[in-house]
Design a protein around this motif. Structure first.
Motif, PDB file in Angstrom:
ATOM      1  N   TYR B  33      27.162   0.154  62.916  1.00 47.17           N
ATOM      2  CA  TYR B  33      28.417  -0.122  63.609  1.00 47.17           C
ATOM      3  C   TYR B  33      29.612   0.447  62.846  1.00 47.17           C
ATOM      4  O   TYR B  33      29.593   0.569  61.624  1.00 47.17           O
ATOM      5  CB  TYR B  33      28.628  -1.631  63.754  1.00 47.17           C
ATOM      6  N   TYR B  35      33.792   0.007  62.158  1.00 48.15           N
ATOM      7  CA  TYR B  35      34.865  -0.974  62.134  1.00 48.15           C
ATOM      8  C   TYR B  35      36.168  -0.247  61.847  1.00 48.15           C
ATOM      9  O   TYR B  35      36.193   0.762  61.139  1.00 48.15           O
ATOM     10  CB  TYR B  35      34.592  -2.027  61.048  1.00 48.15           C
ATOM     11  N   TYR B  37      40.311  -0.890  60.584  1.00 43.50           N
ATOM     12  CA  TYR B  37      41.260  -1.791  59.946  1.00 43.50           C
ATOM     13  C   TYR B  37      42.663  -1.207  60.018  1.00 43.50           C
ATOM     14  O   TYR B  37      42.851   0.000  59.892  1.00 43.50           O
ATOM     15  CB  TYR B  37      40.859  -2.022  58.479  1.00 43.50           C
ATOM     16  N   LEU B  47      41.373  -6.689  60.307  1.00 44.66           N
ATOM     17  CA  LEU B  47      40.339  -6.179  61.203  1.00 44.66           C
ATOM     18  C   LEU B  47      40.930  -5.910  62.575  1.00 44.66           C
ATOM     19  O   LEU B  47      41.517  -6.795  63.192  1.00 44.66           O
ATOM     20  CB  LEU B  47      39.193  -7.194  61.302  1.00 44.66           C
ATOM     21  N   ARG B  51      32.165  -3.727  65.544  1.00 43.89           N
ATOM     22  CA  ARG B  51      30.996  -3.276  66.312  1.00 43.89           C
ATOM     23  C   ARG B  51      31.366  -2.172  67.304  1.00 43.89           C
ATOM     24  O   ARG B  51      31.079  -2.275  68.489  1.00 43.89           O
ATOM     25  CB  ARG B  51      30.333  -4.453  67.004  1.00 43.89           C
ATOM     26  N   TYR B  88      42.107   2.578  58.858  1.00 39.14           N
ATOM     27  CA  TYR B  88      40.883   2.957  58.153  1.00 39.14           C
ATOM     28  C   TYR B  88      39.659   2.664  59.010  1.00 39.14           C
ATOM     29  O   TYR B  88      39.571   1.594  59.613  1.00 39.14           O
ATOM     30  CB  TYR B  88      40.747   2.165  56.860  1.00 39.14           C
ATOM     31  N   ALA B  90      35.411   2.214  58.857  1.00 41.33           N
ATOM     32  CA  ALA B  90      34.430   1.773  57.865  1.00 41.33           C
ATOM     33  C   ALA B  90      33.073   1.604  58.534  1.00 41.33           C
ATOM     34  O   ALA B  90      32.987   1.329  59.742  1.00 41.33           O
ATOM     35  CB  ALA B  90      34.861   0.465  57.219  1.00 41.33           C
ATOM     36  N   ALA B  91      32.033   1.742  57.751  1.00 45.46           N
ATOM     37  CA  ALA B  91      30.668   1.557  58.260  1.00 45.46           C
ATOM     38  C   ALA B  91      29.740   1.264  57.091  1.00 45.46           C
ATOM     39  O   ALA B  91      30.050   1.588  55.939  1.00 45.46           O
ATOM     40  CB  ALA B  91      30.193   2.797  59.015  1.00 45.46           C
ATOM     41  N   TRP B  92      28.613   0.658  57.388  1.00 48.62           N
ATOM     42  CA  TRP B  92      27.556   0.507  56.396  1.00 48.62           C
ATOM     43  C   TRP B  92      26.858   1.854  56.276  1.00 48.62           C
ATOM     44  O   TRP B  92      26.629   2.545  57.269  1.00 48.62           O
ATOM     45  CB  TRP B  92      26.571  -0.574  56.809  1.00 48.62           C
ATOM     46  N   GLY B  98      22.254   1.376  49.925  1.00 47.33           N
ATOM     47  CA  GLY B  98      23.133   0.688  50.861  1.00 47.33           C
ATOM     48  C   GLY B  98      24.497   0.394  50.276  1.00 47.33           C
ATOM     49  O   GLY B  98      24.629  -0.018  49.117  1.00 47.33           O
ATOM     50  N   ARG B  99      25.513   0.646  51.054  1.00 50.71           N
ATOM     51  CA  ARG B  99      26.893   0.403  50.620  1.00 50.71           C
ATOM     52  C   ARG B  99      27.801   0.461  51.835  1.00 50.71           C
ATOM     53  O   ARG B  99      27.456   1.069  52.848  1.00 50.71           O
ATOM     54  CB  ARG B  99      27.333   1.470  49.623  1.00 50.71           C
ATOM     55  N   VAL B 100      28.975  -0.140  51.706  1.00 48.35           N
ATOM     56  CA  VAL B 100      30.016   0.000  52.714  1.00 48.35           C
ATOM     57  C   VAL B 100      30.838   1.236  52.349  1.00 48.35           C
ATOM     58  O   VAL B 100      31.178   1.442  51.179  1.00 48.35           O
ATOM     59  CB  VAL B 100      30.927  -1.234  52.760  1.00 48.35           C
ATOM     60  N   PHE B 102      34.330   3.607  53.459  1.00 44.69           N
ATOM     61  CA  PHE B 102      35.578   3.668  54.204  1.00 44.69           C
ATOM     62  C   PHE B 102      35.982   5.125  54.412  1.00 44.69           C
ATOM     63  O   PHE B 102      35.629   6.005  53.622  1.00 44.69           O
ATOM     64  CB  PHE B 102      36.710   2.987  53.424  1.00 44.69           C
TER      65      PHE B 102
END
Lengths: 122, 111
Positions: B33, B35, B37, B47, B51, B88, B90-92, B98-100, B102
């Motif tokens: 997903y 996101y 910001y 936020l 999704r 901004y 952002a996504a996984w 694994g990391r977030v 931006f």
């Protein structure tokens, strides 16, 4: 109201240690991830890492692994970000933010704390 | 260098529609997903979209998100002066354990 309240601004010297805090309220602290995000002066957002207070499962960005420690004390609904030896390049605004609930980590952060400004200067 | 690529700036006049793009890869936007910001000057991020295209309560329907393949977009219609902010995406990201990730952020100016 769901709220995250961070500790106040800090001015430190290079080589000093520091621990900043983020206190959650208005929700089940142990059921949601808490993430930390760095914003250097005039720059964008950088994800540092995240902790699940329920079991202290912690993940770090490769960029910050070994540079900081993320922890949480669920008895007082507070998450922490700490440094053992600060550098001038750690000067930045640091935000905590509530992440998703459950075992899956998303890039979902809501709400955010007000930020803690850390200044490292000799 | 951010993992997600956004234009550094965007602008529009009041009432206009503007879009901000966010480009990634199969390990982030392509499989997770997106996101968005909003960071108003001197404040913490907020936020805006979750999704890919969902708005939290309180976010005006002037803001909308979309995703296609490895890219996403934020659209703002009926632009208002109070929309002037940094945005901004952002996504996984599934790589590197694994990391977030931006985007570098887009500064929106309302002319």
């Amino acid at each position: 109201e769901v709220q995250l309240v961070q500790s106040g601004a800090e001015v430190k010297k290079p080589g000093e240690s520091l621990k900043i805090s983020c206190k959650g309220s208005g929700y089940s602290f142990t059921s949601y991830w808490i993430g930390w995000v760095r914003q250097m002066p005039g720059k964008g957002l950088e994800w540092m890492g995240i902790i699940y207070p329920g079991d202290s499962d912690t993940r770090y960005s490769p960029s910050f692994q070994g540079q900081v420690t993320i922890s949480a004390d669920k008895s007082i609904s507070t998450a922490y970000l700490q440094w053992s030896s600060l550098k001038a390049s750690d000067t930045a605004m640091y935000y905590c933010a509530r992440g998703a609930s459950g075992i899956t980590i998303f890039a979902w952060f809501d709400p955010w704390g007000q930020g803690t400004l850390v200044t490292v200067s000799s | 260098q951010s993992v997600l690529t956004q234009p550094p700036s965007a602008s529009g006049t009041p009432g206009q529609r503007v879009t901000i793009s966010c480009s990634g890869s199969s390990s982030n936007i392509g499989s997770n997903y997106v996101y968005w910001y909003q960071q108003l000057p001197g404040t913490a991020p907020k936020l805006l979209i979750y999704r890919n295209n969902q708005r939290p309560s309180g976010v005006p329907d002037r803001f909308s998100g979309s995703k296609s393949g490895t890219s996403a977009s934020l659209a703002i219609s009926g632009l208002r002066s109070e929309d002037e902010a940094d945005y901004y995406c952002a996504a996984w990201d599934d790589s590197l354990s694994g990391r977030v990730v931006f985007g570098g952020g887009t500064k929106l100016t309302v002319l």
